[in-house]
Enzyme design. Structure first.
Site, short mmCIF file in Angstrom:
data_model
loop_
_atom_site.label_atom_id
_atom_site.label_comp_id
_atom_site.label_asym_id
_atom_site.label_seq_id
_atom_site.Cartn_x
_atom_site.Cartn_y
_atom_site.Cartn_z
N GLY A 1 -58.39 52.92 110.04
CA GLY A 1 -59.32 53.84 110.64
C GLY A 1 -59.07 55.29 110.27
O GLY A 1 -58.07 55.62 109.62
N ALA B 1 -58.41 52.87 117.37
CA ALA B 1 -59.18 51.96 118.23
C ALA B 1 -60.63 52.44 118.31
O ALA B 1 -60.90 53.63 118.10
CB ALA B 1 -58.58 51.88 119.63
N GLU C 1 -54.86 43.67 112.00
CA GLU C 1 -54.44 44.65 113.00
C GLU C 1 -53.71 43.97 114.16
O GLU C 1 -52.68 44.47 114.62
CB GLU C 1 -55.67 45.41 113.52
CG GLU C 1 -56.21 46.42 112.51
CD GLU C 1 -57.54 47.03 112.92
OE1 GLU C 1 -57.92 48.03 112.30
OE2 GLU C 1 -58.20 46.52 113.83
#
Length: 237
Positions: free
Chosen positions: A33, A88, A108
């Site tokens: 991310g 997240a 993950e």
């Protein structure tokens, strides 16, 4: 950096690295991310962390590790990880999280579960009282391709949770569905606000064809959030 959201993410990532990664660590998990870019950036600023083996959760984090000249490892080599830092899509007040917006939920979870400590870094937009209120794209459910229709039917009929919407995730610049690093498809199912995400996770995992679910329940011990004003807030167990 003029963007306050990016500045906040950067500060949150830096603080998580400063608080959780030390020179006596041997193996560290690096998540996926946009915030994780700053995690690696901070690691590279600290020469005392150069000797650590870094385990990625995705092709993205693998590239960050290699391009930074860090030592790359894998879960096959290292079943015990000192700490994993990951982003997240949404985090509730109990530190349950939805992950998998980038379709990396299996790796993950593997790397998070192998870690003695699991820490989340995100920006303020990812905070919510209940999962499913801020992140409304749905819970990412990774499925074996040949089962996606039967799993979608099971989601609609077999759960104690009633889905609001459920769809196969389609690729943006390619005709057809998104394919994960494991060669699977992703079904995004929105259930609304989740009172009991751990129960939903258990029910989904029991469906034949489900490979992994992007619900991370009772795993994180701390979350660092970059706030809109450029500060960092911390949520702990």
């Amino acid at each position: 950096m003029s963007n306050p959201i990016e500045e906040g993410k950067k500060l949150a990532a830096y603080q998580a690295v400063d608080d959780y990664i030390t020179a006596d660590h041997k193996v560290v998990g690096i998540g996926s991310g946009s915030t994780v870019v700053y995690v690696v950036e901070r690691i590279l600023q600290k020469p005392e962390l150069k000797h650590i083996v870094y385990v990625p959760t995705s092709f993205q984090s693998k590239l960050l590790i290699l391009e930074g000249g860090l030592t790359l490892g894998s879960v096959e080599q290292y079943q015990e990880i000192d700490v994993t830092i990951d982003g997240a899509d949404e985090v509730d007040e109990e530190l349950n999280a939805i992950k998998g917006g980038g379709a990396c939920q299996f790796q993950e979870k593997l790397v998070a579960e192998a870690a003695k400590k699991f820490v989340i870094v995100a920006d303020f937009r990812k905070k919510s009282k209940k999962l499913g209120t801020e992140w409304t794209k749905g819970v990412p459910i990774e499925v074996v391709p040949m089962t996606y229709k039967s799993v979608m039917k099971s989601i609609a009929t077999k759960l104690s949770f009633k889905p609001i919407s459920s769809k196969l995730r389609m690729a943006v610049n390619k005709a057809g569905p998104v394919v994960t690093d494991n060669g699977n498809f992703v079904i995004d199912t929105h259930f609304g606000a989740l009172e009991d995400p751990a129960k939903l996770l258990r029910e989904l995992k029991l469906l034949t064809g489900v490979y992994e679910v992007g619900l991370f329940c009772n795993m994180a011990e701390k979350a660092y959030f970059g706030e809109e004003n450029g500060s960092v807030s911390i949520l702990s167990k």
